[in-house]
Design an enzyme around this catalytic site. Structure first.
Site, PDB file in Angstrom:
ATOM      1  N   HIS A  64       0.831  -1.211   0.000  1.00  0.00           N
ATOM      2  CA  HIS A  64       0.000   0.000   0.000  1.00  0.00           C
ATOM      3  C   HIS A  64       0.863   1.258   0.000  1.00  0.00           C
ATOM      4  O   HIS A  64       2.056   1.232   0.322  1.00  0.00           O
ATOM      5  CB  HIS A  64      -0.932   0.009   1.208  1.00  0.00           C
ATOM      6  N   GLU A 147      -1.933  -7.045   7.917  1.00  0.00           N
ATOM      7  CA  GLU A 147      -0.585  -6.805   8.428  1.00  0.00           C
ATOM      8  C   GLU A 147      -0.353  -7.582   9.726  1.00  0.00           C
ATOM      9  O   GLU A 147      -1.298  -8.080  10.351  1.00  0.00           O
ATOM     10  CB  GLU A 147      -0.380  -5.296   8.638  1.00  0.00           C
TER      11      GLU A 147
END
Length: 295
Positions: A64, A147
């Protein structure tokens, strides 16, 4: 023939035979790690089979764009709503989209998309799609692609963690695989297991051969995906780095096998193919280790 020549010939013959047998069937491969957890170097076959994407599983793994927490050097872990893309992060996502758009109509054009369910990954994909018009409309969100879970550290800066628990911060930087958070969770071990599970799910989802799948996820999760694909242990936590908006490619030439993967950098620059053997040998010799301090 002198004795020395005979010995040299015998060794050369054995290495060549070992190379051929190992390429056909990894029956003679040396284990990727020993009892200490360190990866052992495995002999590289000079005449390795050519990388052939036409029959394999290919993935383009993107991180990202920059988030507010990245900019503040703040641990975000698996927090969802709070870390959002900065303007720089949105620009990185659009640049990623421009690169993906340049692949349109080629054999590298992604025909399937996987994403982390976390907002910053979804924002990156949405921003990229404003430029990459040919990306699939739908993306499959996998919980395994979130994550690393950092529990009580999430939302704190490095300075705050170091002030409250300097030994834990030392572990994070030097021996992260020993770090316990969330009560008694070995967070890097958990991440490795989740990355392996993610690969299994994604590889089972789409057919081998043809165009790659795109993955939009995270930096530390990306390290775990690369490490598990390369058969490296948790001690390789700092082996790889994936910057905001960057892309690497992972290929399994043989879709029916778990081993044999290769990887290379794809964006913003192209790198050479690297095999599990290459990475195991370099890791054993501590060559090229990178680090990322904020997850």
């Amino acid at each position: 023939m002198r004795h020395g020549h005979i010995v040299k010939f015998a060794i050369t013959f054995w290495l060549a035979a070992h190379c051929i047998l190992r390429t056909a069937n990894r029956a003679f491969s040396i284990p990727a790690s020993d009892l200490s957890g360190r990866a052992r170097p495995r002999r590289r076959c000079v005449a390795r089979e050519a990388t052939d994407a036409s029959q394999g599983h290919r993935f383009l793994l993107a991180r990202h764009g920059q988030t507010t927490f990245n900019a503040e050097k703040r641990f975000q872990g698996s927090l969802d709503a709070e870390p959002v893309l900065t303007e720089k992060g949105r620009a990185q996502a659009r640049d990623l989209g421009a690169w993906l758009n340049s692949l349109s109509g080629t054999e590298d054009d992604p025909r399937l998309v996987f994403t982390s369910p976390l907002l910053r990954a979804r924002q990156t994909l949405a921003e990229a799609k404003t430029v990459a018009k040919d990306l699939p409309d739908e993306a499959e969100a996998l919980a395994e692609l979130r994550e690393i879970d950092l529990y009580e550290w999430e939302g704190l800066t490095q300075a705050e963690v170091k002030a409250s628990n300097p030994e834990a911060m030392r572990l994070w930087k030097e021996e992260a695989w020993k770090l316990h958070l969330g009560g008694d969770r070995l967070v890097v071990h958990d991440l490795w297991e989740r990355a392996s599970s993610a690969w299994s799910k994604m590889r089972a989802t789409f057919s081998a051969g043809g165009n790659p799948a795109l993955i939009v996820a995270h930096g530390t999760l990306g390290k775990a995906l690369l490490s598990t694909a390369m058969e490296l242990p948790v001690q390789a936590f700092r082996r790889f780095a994936l910057g905001n908006g960057e892309v690497v490619e992972v290929l399994w030439p043989h879709p029916e096998k778990q081993e044999g993967a290769r990887w290379r950098k794809r964006y913003p620059s192209m790198g050479p193919w690297r095999s599990a053997d290459d990475e195991a040998a370099d890791f054993a010799n501590a060559v090229g280790t990178e680090s990322v301090d904020i997850a």
